[in-house]
Design a protein around this motif. Sequence first.
Motif, short mmCIF file in Angstrom:
data_model
loop_
_atom_site.label_atom_id
_atom_site.label_comp_id
_atom_site.label_asym_id
_atom_site.label_seq_id
_atom_site.Cartn_x
_atom_site.Cartn_y
_atom_site.Cartn_z
N HIS A 29 -4.43 -17.13 5.17
CA HIS A 29 -3.54 -16.32 6.01
C HIS A 29 -2.08 -16.49 5.57
CE1 HIS A 29 -2.22 -14.40 9.77
NE2 HIS A 29 -1.42 -15.42 9.97
N LYS A 31 -0.89 -17.16 2.66
CA LYS A 31 -0.60 -16.55 1.36
C LYS A 31 0.02 -15.17 1.52
CE LYS A 31 -3.90 -19.05 -1.46
NZ LYS A 31 -5.07 -18.97 -2.32
N ASN A 32 -0.40 -14.45 2.53
CA ASN A 32 0.15 -13.11 2.78
C ASN A 32 1.48 -13.16 3.51
OD1 ASN A 32 -2.00 -11.72 1.59
ND2 ASN A 32 -3.19 -11.88 3.47
N ARG A 33 1.90 -14.34 3.92
CA ARG A 33 3.12 -14.49 4.72
C ARG A 33 4.17 -15.31 3.99
NH1 ARG A 33 2.09 -12.60 9.66
NH2 ARG A 33 3.84 -13.72 10.57
N ALA A 182 5.74 -7.35 -1.31
CA ALA A 182 4.44 -6.81 -1.71
C ALA A 182 3.76 -6.22 -0.48
CB ALA A 182 3.58 -7.92 -2.32
N GLU A 183 2.88 -5.27 -0.69
CA GLU A 183 2.25 -4.57 0.42
C GLU A 183 1.48 -5.51 1.35
OE1 GLU A 183 1.23 -1.98 3.24
OE2 GLU A 183 2.77 -1.70 1.72
N ASN A 184 0.79 -6.52 0.78
CA ASN A 184 0.05 -7.45 1.63
C ASN A 184 0.99 -8.23 2.55
OD1 ASN A 184 0.92 -8.85 -0.79
ND2 ASN A 184 -0.39 -10.55 -0.18
N THR A 185 2.15 -8.60 2.05
CA THR A 185 3.13 -9.33 2.87
C THR A 185 3.77 -8.39 3.88
OG1 THR A 185 3.54 -10.83 1.02
CG2 THR A 185 5.18 -10.79 2.79
N ARG A 186 4.16 -7.21 3.44
CA ARG A 186 4.76 -6.23 4.35
C ARG A 186 3.81 -5.94 5.51
NH1 ARG A 186 5.46 -1.72 6.38
NH2 ARG A 186 3.46 -0.94 5.71
N SER A 187 2.55 -5.72 5.20
CA SER A 187 1.55 -5.42 6.23
C SER A 187 1.36 -6.58 7.20
CB SER A 187 0.20 -5.07 5.59
OG SER A 187 0.32 -3.88 4.85
N ALA A 188 1.36 -7.81 6.67
CA ALA A 188 1.21 -8.99 7.53
C ALA A 188 2.38 -9.11 8.48
CB ALA A 188 1.07 -10.24 6.67
#
Length: 194
Positions: A29, A31-33, A182-188
């Motif tokens: 969890h 890693k995306n943050r 990155a999109e994964n971080t933005r989404s998180a």
Amino acid sequence: MPHITRDSLMSLEGYAKVRPEMRAEVMAHKKNRMVELGDHVTLIFEDEKTMRYQIQEMLRAERTFEEAGIQDELDAYNPLVPDGSNWKATMMIQYSDPDARKVALAKLKGIEERVWVQVADQAKVYAIADEDMARENEEKTSAVHFLRFELDATSVAAAKAGSPIRMGIDHEAYKVEPIALAENTRSALVLDLS
């Protein structure tokens, strides 16, 4: 956003049973943050899951089961859970060489207040740092800071609508030009907004 309560925590015995799985889940969890700003600054954006894990770990490490001790941990970590209009992050300044770290921390005084986020074309939002206690003295800044980025309604709406989020640092001794998350971080991070 919900805060962590005494009743929502696991007992020490219950936590011991699920700890390996919970640790793996929280590490994935996080890693995306995580956002790296240059070679030496990393931000981990906290949320209810990361803080719940931190509280459970502290209770385990300190073998705390008394109500007062549990409440102390809740009081320490609940302020790091975003409340719907902000992002909260742990900022770490990392230098592997102790001598280089000492020199850098002396030069980086005030860096914690020069970290910013920007949603779409809105104004930069600079961090509000270390609201719990001062983490800087006459000689140096701390290697760890706690940051809050308070967003206005327009920035919240833009982030939720998919707009890019950029970050940087405007400190004379450590400049980081705007980087798009990155999109994964933005989404998180959008999940932290209500």
